[in-house]
Design a protein around this motif. Structure first.
Motif, PDB file in Angstrom:
ATOM      1  N   ASP A   1      27.591   8.097 -58.319  1.00 47.15           N
ATOM      2  CA  ASP A   1      28.715   7.732 -58.340  1.00 47.15           C
ATOM      3  C   ASP A   1      29.603   9.365 -59.397  1.00 47.15           C
ATOM      4  O   ASP A   1      30.581  10.160 -58.600  1.00 47.15           O
ATOM      5  CB  ASP A   1      29.164   6.763 -60.515  1.00 47.15           C
ATOM      6  N   GLU A   2      28.593   9.778 -59.783  1.00 47.28           N
ATOM      7  CA  GLU A   2      28.948  11.316 -60.727  1.00 47.28           C
ATOM      8  C   GLU A   2      29.499  11.690 -59.010  1.00 47.28           C
ATOM      9  O   GLU A   2      30.405  12.952 -59.051  1.00 47.28           O
ATOM     10  CB  GLU A   2      28.514  11.820 -61.073  1.00 47.28           C
ATOM     11  N   VAL A   3      28.893  12.060 -58.130  1.00 43.04           N
ATOM     12  CA  VAL A   3      28.961  12.762 -56.652  1.00 43.04           C
ATOM     13  C   VAL A   3      30.732  12.063 -55.349  1.00 43.04           C
ATOM     14  O   VAL A   3      31.045  13.173 -55.856  1.00 43.04           O
ATOM     15  CB  VAL A   3      27.798  12.585 -55.275  1.00 43.04           C
ATOM     16  N   LEU A   4      30.903  10.950 -56.097  1.00 42.88           N
ATOM     17  CA  LEU A   4      31.855  11.063 -55.613  1.00 42.88           C
ATOM     18  C   LEU A   4      32.949  10.481 -56.097  1.00 42.88           C
ATOM     19  O   LEU A   4      33.775  11.303 -55.841  1.00 42.88           O
ATOM     20  CB  LEU A   4      31.406   8.964 -55.881  1.00 42.88           C
ATOM     21  N   ARG A   5      32.354  11.183 -57.818  1.00 44.04           N
ATOM     22  CA  ARG A   5      33.968  11.551 -58.149  1.00 44.04           C
ATOM     23  C   ARG A   5      34.295  13.187 -57.867  1.00 44.04           C
ATOM     24  O   ARG A   5      35.347  13.327 -57.703  1.00 44.04           O
ATOM     25  CB  ARG A   5      33.500  10.890 -59.927  1.00 44.04           C
ATOM     26  N   VAL A   6      33.408  13.519 -58.577  1.00 46.12           N
ATOM     27  CA  VAL A   6      34.020  15.079 -56.903  1.00 46.12           C
ATOM     28  C   VAL A   6      34.095  15.107 -56.108  1.00 46.12           C
ATOM     29  O   VAL A   6      35.368  15.725 -55.253  1.00 46.12           O
ATOM     30  CB  VAL A   6      31.981  16.039 -57.436  1.00 46.12           C
ATOM     31  N   VAL A   7      33.502  14.857 -55.309  1.00 44.72           N
ATOM     32  CA  VAL A   7      34.349  14.208 -54.031  1.00 44.72           C
ATOM     33  C   VAL A   7      36.101  14.016 -53.729  1.00 44.72           C
ATOM     34  O   VAL A   7      36.258  14.664 -52.985  1.00 44.72           O
ATOM     35  CB  VAL A   7      33.397  13.729 -52.556  1.00 44.72           C
ATOM     36  N   ASN A   8      36.173  12.768 -54.342  1.00 47.65           N
ATOM     37  CA  ASN A   8      37.110  12.449 -54.333  1.00 47.65           C
ATOM     38  C   ASN A   8      38.121  13.301 -54.566  1.00 47.65           C
ATOM     39  O   ASN A   8      39.383  12.972 -54.252  1.00 47.65           O
ATOM     40  CB  ASN A   8      36.826  10.732 -54.750  1.00 47.65           C
ATOM     41  N   GLN A   9      38.224  14.078 -55.791  1.00 48.38           N
ATOM     42  CA  GLN A   9      38.671  15.182 -56.881  1.00 48.38           C
ATOM     43  C   GLN A   9      39.009  15.321 -55.837  1.00 48.38           C
ATOM     44  O   GLN A   9      40.236  16.362 -55.651  1.00 48.38           O
ATOM     45  CB  GLN A   9      38.039  15.418 -57.385  1.00 48.38           C
ATOM     46  N   GLY A  10      38.092  16.099 -54.563  1.00 50.25           N
ATOM     47  CA  GLY A  10      38.756  17.726 -53.571  1.00 50.25           C
ATOM     48  C   GLY A  10      39.439  17.121 -52.213  1.00 50.25           C
ATOM     49  O   GLY A  10      39.498  18.156 -52.220  1.00 50.25           O
ATOM     50  N   LYS A  11      38.836  16.574 -52.247  1.00 49.19           N
ATOM     51  CA  LYS A  11      39.324  15.793 -50.880  1.00 49.19           C
ATOM     52  C   LYS A  11      40.957  15.999 -51.089  1.00 49.19           C
ATOM     53  O   LYS A  11      41.936  16.517 -49.436  1.00 49.19           O
ATOM     54  CB  LYS A  11      38.695  14.007 -50.959  1.00 49.19           C
ATOM     55  N   PRO A  12      41.883  15.743 -50.946  1.00 53.21           N
ATOM     56  CA  PRO A  12      43.356  16.026 -51.576  1.00 53.21           C
ATOM     57  C   PRO A  12      43.315  17.200 -51.767  1.00 53.21           C
ATOM     58  O   PRO A  12      43.979  17.664 -51.618  1.00 53.21           O
ATOM     59  CB  PRO A  12      43.994  15.235 -52.917  1.00 53.21           C
ATOM     60  N   LEU A  13      42.726  18.221 -52.058  1.00 50.47           N
ATOM     61  CA  LEU A  13      42.568  19.064 -52.190  1.00 50.47           C
ATOM     62  C   LEU A  13      42.712  20.633 -51.160  1.00 50.47           C
ATOM     63  O   LEU A  13      42.512  21.246 -50.638  1.00 50.47           O
ATOM     64  CB  LEU A  13      41.792  19.990 -52.821  1.00 50.47           C
ATOM     65  N   GLY A  14      41.769  19.893 -50.126  1.00 49.37           N
ATOM     66  CA  GLY A  14      42.091  19.790 -48.627  1.00 49.37           C
ATOM     67  C   GLY A  14      40.183  20.637 -48.346  1.00 49.37           C
ATOM     68  O   GLY A  14      40.081  21.107 -47.247  1.00 49.37           O
TER      69      GLY A  14
END
Length: 407
Positions: free
Chosen positions: A87-100
């Motif tokens: 869950d922590e991994v996905l939280r980070v990745v989902n934050q970074g995705k809209p940043l490109g």
């Protein structure tokens, strides 16, 4: 010296004896070496320098190795010790995705379950016995749920681990660091670090070649090795690539002393050492190899590396710090773009797998991964429309935001 450089520019591979001669150059001769390396790069790579818009995900910083230069590894009872949940991994990745961001770099300690019962318990609670099994699960979840591309750098791996990770990683990596056996002696950089034995690391690189995995490797300079050992390390990489054609990138990384490490009194690798090593790497590995040096480890002069023959800056993140070197923030992307332009280079975003290997996807990529890769790349194999660069350029990296679950 000029005859050696002319032979390299004419296509001759730089041999060990001639490389050792070039390692001694200073002054005007050093400048001639850098000029030849840069010219060889220009002939093969042009004036484009790339970077990977990435997220740095430290799946666990527990590790069974005790390297003299490392601040990343922790014991379970130390402040900052952390193993991330999915869950922590996905939280980070989902934050970074809209940043490109495109790449999800998984870095982690080597086999911590071998010495820490706490890691065994963490893994058992998630249905795993080994950290590498958990990594496979994390890569699968990130790929399938976010579409971003994992790039795993977990240390030494065996054939079965590489095979399973290949299904979810377009590329992987392992720093060779050095072929020097001396660094394993008492008090040296790799004392009490069983996974840093050169033969063991070379075997992982060889297995990756047999399995046709696009692979990143490199050397760490300034940790006690000499020029002969540096050159031997680069030649070992060249020989593996000549056999299998799978080395997509070679990193030349400089040691930086930190107050909390056993090697805190050891001098940093100098800029002169870095530019000379980069130039030798270019001449040893040839014009077609992608050669990278991290800009955050030389914040007051990294543009000089372009003069020595690099064509890539490595990963730069808008969200996550460099957990291996937390004292060294990524450069703001607009400054990286500006410094590259001032040196005559266009900055382009790339995927964690280089264009050469995307264009040979039938050889290097499982078919199921190709659709994930194609969503990001244009016909030239770089990130389509350079979109992440436009997004990331609006951000300033001087104050890296905290990452949920890691702060």
């Amino acid at each position: 010296m000029r005859e050696i450089l002319q032979a390299c520019l004419a296509g001759k591979s730089l041999d060990r004896a001639d490389a050792l001669k070039l390692a001694d150059v200073q002054g005007d001769e050093l400048q001639a070496l850098l000029t030849a390396a840069a010219q060889l790069r220009d002939w093969h790579k042009g004036r484009i320098v790339t970077f990977s818009p990435k997220l740095f995900v430290p799946l666990t910083n527990l590790c069974r190795d005790f390297c003299g230069y490392c601040t990343f590894r922790k014991a379970p009872d130390e402040p900052g010790a952390k193993s991330m949940t999915l869950d922590e991994v996905l939280r980070v990745v989902n934050q970074g995705k809209p940043l490109g961001c495109v790449e999800v770099l998984f870095s982690l300690g080597d086999k911590p379950e071998a010495i820490y019962p706490e890691m065994k318990q963490f893994l058992a609670a998630r249905g795993h016995q080994r950290t590498l099994d958990y990594l496979v699960d994390a890569c699968r979840v990130v790929l399938e749920e976010t579409g971003l591309l994992p790039h795993s750098n977990p240390g030494v791996m065996g054939r079965s681990d590489l095979q399973r990770l290949k299904e979810f990683n377009p590329s992987m990596g392992l720093m060779l660091e050095s072929v020097s056996e001396r660094l394993q002696l008492a008090g040296a950089a790799h004392d009490n670090a069983p996974d840093k034995k050169p033969a063991v690391r070379l075997r992982t690189l060889e297995l990756a070649g047999e399995l046709r995995i696009p692979f990143t490797t490199g050397i760490l300079i300034g940790i006690g090795e000499n020029w002969r050992e540096r050159i031997d390390s680069l030649i070992a990489i060249r020989e593996l690539h000549a056999r299998y054609g799978h080395i997509q990138e070679v990193i030349v990384q400089n040691f930086r002393a930190k107050p909390t490490i056993p090697m805190r009194a050891h001098p940093d690798a100098s800029k002169d050492d870095m530019v000379k090593t980069i130039a030798l790497a270019r001449l040893i590995l040839g014009g077609e190899m992608n050669i990278q040096a991290p800009p955050n480890l030389t914040p007051d002069g990294y543009e000089l590396y372009l003069d020595a023959g690099i064509n890539d800056w490595g990963g730069v993140s808008p969200l996550t710090p460099d957990f291996i070197n937390p004292e060294a923030p990524w450069p703001a992307l607009h400054l990286l773009q500006q410094k590259s332009a001032q040196a005559g280079f266009e900055l382009r975003a790339r995927l964690p797998i280089y264009p050469e290997f995307i264009h040979q996807a039938d050889k290097f990529l499982p078919p199921a991964l190709m659709a994930y890769v194609e969503q990001f790349c244009g016909n030239d194999g770089l990130v389509e429309n350079n979109g992440p660069l436009a997004k990331l350029a609006t951000l300033h990296h001087s104050n890296t935001p905290s990452v949920p679950g890691l702060s």
